[in-house]
Design a protein around this motif. Sequence first.
Motif, PDB file in Angstrom:
ATOM      1  N   LEU A 264      40.436  69.073  18.202  1.00  0.00           N
ATOM      2  CA  LEU A 264      41.026  68.871  19.599  1.00  0.00           C
ATOM      3  C   LEU A 264      40.989  67.289  19.829  1.00  0.00           C
ATOM      4  N   LYS A 265      41.938  66.817  20.089  1.00  0.00           N
ATOM      5  CA  LYS A 265      41.797  65.193  20.359  1.00  0.00           C
ATOM      6  C   LYS A 265      41.812  64.855  22.078  1.00  0.00           C
ATOM      7  N   ARG A 266      42.979  65.149  22.532  1.00  0.00           N
ATOM      8  CA  ARG A 266      43.087  64.565  24.096  1.00  0.00           C
ATOM      9  C   ARG A 266      43.608  65.719  24.706  1.00  0.00           C
ATOM     10  N   VAL A 267      43.643  65.214  26.187  1.00  0.00           N
ATOM     11  CA  VAL A 267      44.279  66.114  27.198  1.00  0.00           C
ATOM     12  C   VAL A 267      45.137  65.245  27.846  1.00  0.00           C
ATOM     13  N   ILE A 268      46.315  65.789  28.220  1.00  0.00           N
ATOM     14  CA  ILE A 268      47.331  65.195  29.250  1.00  0.00           C
ATOM     15  C   ILE A 268      47.287  66.057  30.570  1.00  0.00           C
ATOM     16  N   PHE A 269      46.686  65.421  31.448  1.00  0.00           N
ATOM     17  CA  PHE A 269      46.392  66.091  32.828  1.00  0.00           C
ATOM     18  C   PHE A 269      46.727  65.141  34.097  1.00  0.00           C
ATOM     19  N   LYS A 270      47.420  65.664  35.108  1.00  0.00           N
ATOM     20  CA  LYS A 270      47.514  64.788  36.340  1.00  0.00           C
ATOM     21  C   LYS A 270      48.103  63.415  36.077  1.00  0.00           C
ATOM     22  N   GLY A 271      48.981  63.258  34.885  1.00  0.00           N
ATOM     23  CA  GLY A 271      49.302  61.932  34.997  1.00  0.00           C
ATOM     24  C   GLY A 271      48.197  60.929  34.024  1.00  0.00           C
TER      25      GLY A 271
ATOM     26  N   ASN B  20      50.105  58.791  31.561  1.00  0.00           N
ATOM     27  CA  ASN B  20      51.011  59.359  30.776  1.00  0.00           C
ATOM     28  C   ASN B  20      52.112  59.916  31.753  1.00  0.00           C
ATOM     29  N   ASN B  21      53.125  59.674  31.397  1.00  0.00           N
ATOM     30  CA  ASN B  21      54.367  59.968  32.323  1.00  0.00           C
ATOM     31  C   ASN B  21      55.133  61.386  32.466  1.00  0.00           C
TER      32      ASN B  21
ATOM     33  N   ALA C  17      48.148  71.817  31.861  1.00  0.00           N
ATOM     34  CA  ALA C  17      47.686  70.482  31.063  1.00  0.00           C
ATOM     35  C   ALA C  17      48.227  70.628  29.684  1.00  0.00           C
ATOM     36  N   ILE C  18      48.327  69.496  29.123  1.00  0.00           N
ATOM     37  CA  ILE C  18      48.860  69.709  27.606  1.00  0.00           C
ATOM     38  C   ILE C  18      47.424  69.262  26.646  1.00  0.00           C
ATOM     39  N   LEU C  19      47.155  70.082  25.671  1.00  0.00           N
ATOM     40  CA  LEU C  19      46.115  69.866  24.709  1.00  0.00           C
ATOM     41  C   LEU C  19      46.967  69.156  23.545  1.00  0.00           C
ATOM     42  N   VAL C  20      46.367  68.078  22.992  1.00  0.00           N
ATOM     43  CA  VAL C  20      46.658  67.307  21.987  1.00  0.00           C
ATOM     44  C   VAL C  20      45.906  67.487  20.890  1.00  0.00           C
TER      45      VAL C  20
ATOM     46  N   GLY D 267      45.548  66.184   9.729  1.00  0.00           N
ATOM     47  CA  GLY D 267      46.230  64.714  10.111  1.00  0.00           C
ATOM     48  C   GLY D 267      47.744  64.622  11.099  1.00  0.00           C
ATOM     49  N   LYS D 268      48.206  65.869  11.083  1.00  0.00           N
ATOM     50  CA  LYS D 268      49.311  65.800  12.008  1.00  0.00           C
ATOM     51  C   LYS D 268      49.066  66.319  13.217  1.00  0.00           C
ATOM     52  N   GLU D 269      49.765  65.693  14.435  1.00  0.00           N
ATOM     53  CA  GLU D 269      49.351  65.838  15.794  1.00  0.00           C
ATOM     54  C   GLU D 269      50.534  67.230  16.247  1.00  0.00           C
ATOM     55  N   TYR D 270      49.808  67.819  17.064  1.00  0.00           N
ATOM     56  CA  TYR D 270      50.467  69.016  17.874  1.00  0.00           C
ATOM     57  C   TYR D 270      50.334  68.681  19.489  1.00  0.00           C
ATOM     58  N   GLN D 271      51.149  69.575  20.134  1.00  0.00           N
ATOM     59  CA  GLN D 271      50.774  69.463  21.551  1.00  0.00           C
ATOM     60  C   GLN D 271      50.996  71.011  21.936  1.00  0.00           C
TER      61      GLN D 271
END
Length: 150
Positions: free
Chosen positions: A62-69, A108-109, A117-120, A125-129
């Motif tokens: 689990l790498k990143r979260v996209i949340f509330k911009g 993030n736009n 939220a979007i979990l990255v 080695g390949k990224e998914y959302q």
Amino acid sequence: MKYLVTILLSLVIISCSSTHIIAQDNIESATYQGWIGGVRGGGGGINFNLKLKSELPKGVELKRVIFKGFEVPFTQQDALSYNAAIITGVNQERFEGDKKSTSSSPKNNIELKDNEAILVFSKNGKEYQQKITNVTEKPALEYPSARPKF
């Protein structure tokens, strides 16, 4: 025609199995909690917390979260718990003559609803959302939490 149908079905099966590594049903809870510093200029932000029911499969991270911009990295607390600290720029103050701008987490736009939220994550080695839709809000923290001593 039969060959084409077989190829299409294979692609659908491969696509489904590779994108749902962190399935919505593996999330025990996804919460966020705003906070604000107790002094003028003390800053503010959002703490995003994710608790899983079971450990991630081998090779999945689990790498990143996209949340509330905002888009911020996760910090793994234990095998099932992940946190992300978002600095929003709220309650930051520049003083006269200070050339620095207020700081905040990377933007993030992607537009999402308040409970989305979007979990990255990466697999080999390949990224998914993956979008999740069950993020709940906890009451905000207002520091200092203790009464001042006189």
